[in-house]
Write an enzyme that holds these catalytic residues in place. Sequence first.
Site, PDB file in Angstrom:
ATOM      1  N   GLU A   1      -2.409  11.953  -5.070  1.00 22.69           N
ATOM      2  CA  GLU A   1      -3.710  11.486  -4.912  1.00 22.69           C
ATOM      3  C   GLU A   1      -3.777  11.009  -3.380  1.00 22.69           C
ATOM      4  O   GLU A   1      -4.718  10.471  -2.735  1.00 22.69           O
ATOM      5  CB  GLU A   1      -4.598  10.536  -5.655  1.00 22.69           C
TER       6      GLU A   1
ATOM      7  N   ASP B   1      -1.399   9.098 -10.318  1.00 18.84           N
ATOM      8  CA  ASP B   1      -0.998   7.977 -11.063  1.00 18.84           C
ATOM      9  C   ASP B   1      -1.197   7.890 -12.504  1.00 18.84           C
ATOM     10  O   ASP B   1      -2.065   8.591 -13.046  1.00 18.84           O
ATOM     11  CB  ASP B   1      -1.991   6.752 -10.433  1.00 18.84           C
TER      12      ASP B   1
ATOM     13  N   ASP C   1      -2.694   6.472 -14.843  1.00 19.39           N
ATOM     14  CA  ASP C   1      -3.577   5.549 -15.415  1.00 19.39           C
ATOM     15  C   ASP C   1      -4.851   6.365 -15.775  1.00 19.39           C
ATOM     16  O   ASP C   1      -4.940   7.471 -15.526  1.00 19.39           O
ATOM     17  CB  ASP C   1      -3.882   4.298 -14.499  1.00 19.39           C
TER      18      ASP C   1
ATOM     19  N   GLU D   1      -7.795   6.382 -14.055  1.00 16.46           N
ATOM     20  CA  GLU D   1      -8.150   7.151 -12.888  1.00 16.46           C
ATOM     21  C   GLU D   1      -7.277   8.399 -12.431  1.00 16.46           C
ATOM     22  O   GLU D   1      -7.948   9.514 -11.990  1.00 16.46           O
ATOM     23  CB  GLU D   1      -8.402   6.064 -11.480  1.00 16.46           C
TER      24      GLU D   1
ATOM     25  N   TYR E   1       4.680   1.241 -10.448  1.00 14.20           N
ATOM     26  CA  TYR E   1       3.169   1.263 -10.390  1.00 14.20           C
ATOM     27  C   TYR E   1       2.514   0.023 -10.462  1.00 14.20           C
ATOM     28  O   TYR E   1       2.798  -0.881 -11.437  1.00 14.20           O
ATOM     29  CB  TYR E   1       2.680   2.110 -11.541  1.00 14.20           C
TER      30      TYR E   1
ATOM     31  N   ARG F   1      -0.519  -1.175 -11.125  1.00 10.43           N
ATOM     32  CA  ARG F   1      -1.840  -1.244 -11.860  1.00 10.43           C
ATOM     33  C   ARG F   1      -1.465  -1.020 -13.321  1.00 10.43           C
ATOM     34  O   ARG F   1      -1.453  -0.082 -13.929  1.00 10.43           O
ATOM     35  CB  ARG F   1      -2.860  -0.329 -11.559  1.00 10.43           C
TER      36      ARG F   1
ATOM     37  N   HIS G   1       3.290   1.624 -20.129  1.00 12.64           N
ATOM     38  CA  HIS G   1       3.572   1.081 -18.546  1.00 12.64           C
ATOM     39  C   HIS G   1       4.610   0.013 -18.704  1.00 12.64           C
ATOM     40  O   HIS G   1       4.969  -0.709 -19.601  1.00 12.64           O
ATOM     41  CB  HIS G   1       2.373   0.552 -18.076  1.00 12.64           C
TER      42      HIS G   1
END
Length: 844
Positions: free
Chosen positions: A9, A82, A84, A86, A302, A304, A348
């Site tokens: 992204e 990513d 997650d 999104e 990562y 988030r 995660h």
Amino acid sequence: MGKKLVIVESPAKAKTINKILGSDYIVESSIGHVRDLPARNLGVDVENGFKPKYVVAEGKQKVIDTLKREAKACDAIYLAPDPDREGEAIAWHVQELLRPGNKDKRFYRVQYNEITARAVRQAFDNPSEIDMARVDAQQARRVLDRIVGYMVSPMLWRRLQRGLSAGRVQSVALRLVCEREAEIDQFKPEPYWIIGARVSKLVDPRDPFAVTLSRIDGEKTEVTTAERAAAIRADLEGRALRVAEIATKTVTRNPLPPFITSTLQQAASSVCGFAPKRTMRLAQTLYEGVDLGEGPVGLITYMRTDSVSISQDAIAAGRAWVTETFGADYVPEKPNVYRSRSGAQEAHEAIRPTEVALTPDAVKDRLDPAELKLYRLIWDRFVASQMSPAKLEQRTVKIEAVPKAGQTSTYLFTATASDVIFPGFFKIMRLQKVKKEEGSEEGEDEQTLPPLVEGEALECLEWLDDRKETKPPARFSEASLVRELERNGVGRPSTYAQILATLQDRRYITNEKRTLRPSDLGRRVSALLVETLGTLFNVAFTAQMEEKLDEVEAGKVVWTQMMADFYAQFETWMENTKLPPADAEHVRQILDLLQEVQTWDPPVTRGKRTYGDEKFVVSVRKQMDEATRAVSQRQLEALLRIAWRYRDQVTDAEARLRAIGLGPMLDHPDMQPPDASTIRKLAIAMGLEVNERSRDFITSLNGRVQGGRSLSPAQLNALHSILERNAARIENFDALRAELGLGERPEDDHESGPLLEGMSHVKTWNVPKSRGRRVFDDQSFYQSLSQQHQARGSLSPRQRAALKKLMGRYHGQIPGFTELAERFGIGKKAEPKAEADAKPDADA
């Protein structure tokens, strides 16, 4: 074997991944989301299962065309955004757009928690498919937020002013800030006194130390009046002091867990002074890759995440580094394990360095100062989390004031000090830094105490009585508001920074000296939302909705059923926001009064619509006569405004309007006609050459004023900003300042002209870089500053600081840079080896 297409992204991430995978792969970037709900309508088919009506995101058609062209030329397509919600949604949207033209090709979903060669290759060796439960959770959140924002915001327009907006989660954050401010406003301080003494030993070392009165006659000390404090002081005068008891105990301080998103934002705010949005921007850079000399390398995992878990490999590496650096005593027998809060995604990891051997000192020459600060914070916290506890010896001394003959009251004073007997993780994290990361007050360091023995006499150097007042609850800082949102289960790691940024962008809150205050507009918005939709914008309800979204992601709940349950409640709540119809008798009396008007102003055309006072009055009279529907409060206000504007043609207009009970509405600021200075400012603004957006705004304000309505404070401030930005184009603008009430002239700007002139010599610009959804382009930034300077003759201090940083990066192309640097305090920044590796400044 043919090529393989990898889609991530962001361009920066694509560059790092490409370096790892090699020439068999083509790595492209979607630059964030490629599809979204339409900007100008609801975009959700509420009647048919809440089906979203996705459209190509603004400015993304070229990106999509590139992805389609590359996909046709490749044998397989790897979707690698990513790990997650999104990221999963981006992968799904890309797949939906590419699949029709590539039905014979395999689509793979690959996920990795860190952008290192080992993690990326392992992910590509073990691809999976898109997790539709996670996609559904993202769709549910997007649809939920769109419905709330799209349907609640117009209520704010009707009741307060146009252009306002409400958000499902951000309005709850605003409510917390406003409720805290209300507590502060209502707080009544109460005085109290702290009684103490400065004392010293009678023999060396005689360094003074402070003691505090803790017990009177065996009871806890509470002194709430000046008379009581004076009486205690009088009773203490002349008493001898003696050490009554010394208690020593060992206190263990355990290291903090590694960072998750919220705790990183809090610590970065407390320790580094970074806003959450800036923290996440810097973390994104560290995650996506920094050039360490042989191409970009991801420095952290990562960013988030809400899990404090750590991989076994990372734990082993951390323990090995500590053992080698400090010795075996600094590593606990078993690795430290931390428990995440309920509902955290344990798949995660926490935020940690990808390679513990890449210490902050090892990479300091490759990071800018802000990046280095954040990396050091993350690295220190992770390494400390795998170290042994610190051990402190805490000594508490109790000192009695010996009564004189005839005195019966007893007084006991205390003093405490701590000494570190084994530093443990303090070797990495200083005690003061730990306190700041935990949110403690600065300056809490305890005093040192001399060696004392029980029964030892002490000298009183002076008695102390310090009057204090109880304090109201502290205003939220950005860090403490994030902590409060997390504690209540409101929002998720990916949303905290944007929530705070949105509230400030909309001017609902201000950030003054790192504390958040609601603006007057913010308080009015929050009050109306709580009054009309209190349950929707309730902390507990919002947290419950987050739990339901988690259940959707876990596959326990179908997202459309969750939306149906919510929407049934939401419709009922929205019904309660509708204002009652206007008083029919008031409407008739105003219409009767307006029959006396003989001369109406001509209709006015604004855009594609034509407005006329007479036409409006006739339409309301027809509506009343035919009784097709009730006249609204808004229509009543418009009628009253017209009656007020034509009052010169109506006998005793004001007295008659007040007689029928409309005085309070007449006295409202919105009913007052615009003053002469506002009309003059708008006349000047209407003559300016501005961009389309500003032109539309000025035209809307002019239409409001032409309709006899005054401007709100926010509208006036925006108008003032437009005039200031175009000061150089307005004749005698400095002379107009006092006349128009525009405030003092900004400080003279002697820097911008020479700085911009120097930058005009730059011919070769660094390539733009994307961070998250934002693209940073040095050349475009310079051009925008040049245009602003040309229009207003100056730049703000913040813009000048950013311009200096820009110059430092291009010093090799600027004639006379050394002289400019000395004159304006500009530092050089190392230029990249190749233009393709250039990194624009995020703060620019």
